[in-house]
Write a protein that holds these residues in place. Structure first.
Motif, PDB file in Angstrom:
ATOM      1  N   ALA A  11     -11.304   3.042  -3.818  1.00 23.84           N
ATOM      2  CA  ALA A  11     -10.964   1.908  -3.128  1.00 23.84           C
ATOM      3  C   ALA A  11     -10.666   0.734  -3.800  1.00 23.84           C
ATOM      4  O   ALA A  11      -9.575  -0.157  -3.902  1.00 23.84           O
ATOM      5  CB  ALA A  11     -11.906   1.495  -2.218  1.00 23.84           C
ATOM      6  N   LEU A  31      -4.231  -0.085   1.409  1.00 26.74           N
ATOM      7  CA  LEU A  31      -5.558   0.187   1.673  1.00 26.74           C
ATOM      8  C   LEU A  31      -6.078  -0.777   2.912  1.00 26.74           C
ATOM      9  O   LEU A  31      -6.206  -1.844   2.728  1.00 26.74           O
ATOM     10  CB  LEU A  31      -6.741  -0.031   0.468  1.00 26.74           C
ATOM     11  CG  LEU A  31      -8.302   0.345   0.845  1.00 26.74           C
ATOM     12  CD1 LEU A  31      -8.173   1.623   1.333  1.00 26.74           C
ATOM     13  CD2 LEU A  31      -8.990  -0.027  -0.189  1.00 26.74           C
ATOM     14  N   PHE A  75     -12.374   1.028   4.731  1.00 25.20           N
ATOM     15  CA  PHE A  75     -13.244   2.312   4.933  1.00 25.20           C
ATOM     16  C   PHE A  75     -14.015   2.420   5.871  1.00 25.20           C
ATOM     17  O   PHE A  75     -14.343   1.646   6.666  1.00 25.20           O
ATOM     18  CB  PHE A  75     -14.253   2.330   3.342  1.00 25.20           C
ATOM     19  CG  PHE A  75     -15.095   1.485   3.183  1.00 25.20           C
ATOM     20  CD1 PHE A  75     -16.346   1.887   3.686  1.00 25.20           C
ATOM     21  CD2 PHE A  75     -15.267   0.054   2.846  1.00 25.20           C
ATOM     22  CE1 PHE A  75     -17.471   0.663   3.615  1.00 25.20           C
ATOM     23  CE2 PHE A  75     -16.161  -0.868   2.548  1.00 25.20           C
ATOM     24  CZ  PHE A  75     -17.385  -0.488   3.204  1.00 25.20           C
ATOM     25  N   HIS A  84     -14.972  -4.165   0.392  1.00 23.33           N
ATOM     26  CA  HIS A  84     -13.747  -4.021   1.271  1.00 23.33           C
ATOM     27  C   HIS A  84     -13.904  -3.824   2.706  1.00 23.33           C
ATOM     28  O   HIS A  84     -15.291  -3.634   2.958  1.00 23.33           O
ATOM     29  CB  HIS A  84     -13.116  -2.324   0.927  1.00 23.33           C
ATOM     30  CG  HIS A  84     -12.781  -2.404  -0.712  1.00 23.33           C
ATOM     31  ND1 HIS A  84     -11.563  -2.877  -1.373  1.00 23.33           N
ATOM     32  CD2 HIS A  84     -13.481  -1.752  -1.732  1.00 23.33           C
ATOM     33  CE1 HIS A  84     -11.713  -2.688  -2.430  1.00 23.33           C
ATOM     34  NE2 HIS A  84     -12.712  -1.953  -2.765  1.00 23.33           N
TER      35      HIS A  84
END
Length: 478
Positions: free
Chosen positions: A170, A183, A186, A201
């Motif tokens: 990531a 991205l 997650f 993240h």
């Protein structure tokens, strides 16, 4: 009423799922940029030599062409320098050029032709070639953002499992340039306070929510970073993702599962293993598209008088349009329009579409002949030229049928990782025509997935040959 039609009629009010957007796997950076990087350094080397030769001699002789070919071969493929720092690019370029010069001088000395080349050109080339290489790397770095935009919007990616390798991946995706990947965040079942500082993240949800998120937000890339001890959970997750068209990659360690085009790659320098991927990447994509174009053009030119005759016969024998247009799902689940010669008195394309069955009263007399010989499919060669279809691939189903079968058949949507075909492995293995039971459709899907696993140009040609033979003796189409 057959089982499939009865359940389909009950489900006809359900809204269709939003089609996913296309997205091949992206690695250290985009394939277009990698192709430019492979050629930019060798071309700079050769062009700098040509400029000197034309300046000093006014013509490019055979000896210089030989040197150009050898120099290009030694420099190809160029190094991937887009993500390197400026000092690193300079050092690598100078070292690479020193190695190339050493080989060229060694070859010239060994063959006794070193004195055949004018000294001024050789001396100027020693500094001009690395200068041209550095300038070409700088120019490519400036052009890279524009080249990325030419390839369309960035591909959306999520990482599943925020452990050490997932966090590292990531981080690299977030910091890397020129990947063409966005991205989104997650998924992990742990709360942020249990991630021990790795929650840098955005947390998108729990692992069991990922399949719905992928479908809703058109995610093209899923990277699984889960430990091997989670194998049962991973298999459940893979089953859920098979109702999407996302490309799935596993960040090692590896486990045993049903791979489709499984291979190893890397993204931003980290190794990943594809769990489910299209076979048509890189050279395979060029081979597939090239063969489709050549065969489609040849067939349309050869059969154009027959197609004009069929069009006239349809117009004269029954009211309605000559060409029947129907919405189908194409590659990556995108909706496409497929052409057929009209063979029925109806042109159904709504929430409920009933498949043709034996002695169907909706089929016209001419249409019965066209369907039996597959001549009603001939306009789909135009779809092939448009890039919507391929000559060989999984047969496209009506949108209503897709939405009915996708929740009932495991891995159903994986057939949309390639373009639909005019003919396919299922059709030449006895699964042509009406699928009046769930078992028949499951068998057809198994054939489609086998085709994805084992594709080759030889297999395509074999399927085309089997199709030609089948047209004249098949009783399954009506």
């Amino acid at each position: 009423m057959p089982e499939a039609d009865r359940i389909l009629a009950a489900a006809s009010t359900a809204p269709p799922a939003a089609p996913e957007l296309p997205g091949p796997a992206v690695f250290s950076h985009s394939r277009l940029l990698r192709a430019f990087e492979a050629f930019v350094e060798p071309l700079a080397t050769v062009v700098s030599l040509w400029l000197l030769v034309w300046t000093f001699e006014g013509a490019l002789g055979t000896r210089w062409l030989v040197v150009s070919i050898v120099a290009f071969a030694l420099a190809y493929p160029g190094r991937q320098q887009l993500r390197a720092s400026a000092p690193r690019v300079i050092v690598d370029t100078l070292l690479g050029w020193a190695w190339t010069c050493g080989l060229l001088f060694g070859l010239g000395y060994a063959t006794g032709h070193l004195d055949d080349f004018p000294r001024p050109i050789v001396l100027h080339w020693l500094w001009l070639a690395p200068t041209a290489q550095l300038l070409s790397h700088w120019a490519l770095r400036q052009a890279a953002p524009h080249l990325i935009r030419l390839q369309g919007p960035p591909l959306r990616a999520v990482v599943v499992g925020m452990n050490e390798q997932g966090g590292s991946l990531a981080d690299r995706l977030s910091l890397a340039h020129y990947t063409g990947v966005e991205l989104l965040g997650f998924f992990d079942d742990r709360t942020p306070d249990r991630l021990h500082g790795r929650n840098r993240h955005r947390m998108l949800g729990r692992i069991q929510e990922i399949a719905e998120y992928v479908k809703k937000h058109n995610v093209q890339l899923v990277y699984l970073s889960l430990p091997m001890a989670s194998q049962p959970r991973i298999k459940l997750l893979l089953d859920a993702l098979k109702d999407t068209t996302a490309s799935v990659y596993f960040v090692p360690d590896m486990f045993v599962t049903d791979l489709i085009q499984g291979r190893t790659d890397s993204i931003c320098g980290m190794p990943v293993i594809s769990v489910c991927e299209t076979p048509f990447r890189g050279p395979n994509a060029l081979v597939k598209r090239g063969s489709d174009m050549v065969l489609a053009v040849a067939i349309l030119l050869l059969l154009s008088p027959l197609m004009l005759g069929i069009a006239a016969a349809i117009k004269l024998t029954s009211p309605g349009p000559v060409i029947f247009r129907q919405r189908r799902y194409g590659v990556w689940g995108q909706e496409i329009i497929v052409y057929k010669f009209r063979s029925m008195t109806v042109t159904e394309d709504g929430a409920q579409v009933l498949q043709a069955r034996r002695d169907d009263v909706r089929v016209t007399p001419l249409g019965r002949f066209l369907r039996r010989t597959s001549m009603d499919e001939l306009p789909q060669f135009i779809n092939v030229l448009q890039g919507r279809m391929s000559i060989v691939g999984p047969r496209p189903h009506a949108v209503a049928h897709n939405e009915f079968y996708r929740p009932l058949i495991k891995s159903y949507m994986l057939r949309h990782k390639v373009k639909p075909g005019i003919t396919g492995w299922a059709q030449v293995n006895g699964f042509r025509g009406e699928t009046d039971s769930l078992e028949k459709m499951e068998a057809r899907i198994r054939c489609d997935l086998d085709y994805l696993r084992n594709w080759s140009l030889r297999l395509d040609l074999y399927i085309i040959w089997r199709t030609i033979r089948l047209v004249f003796k098949d009783g399954a189409a009506y």
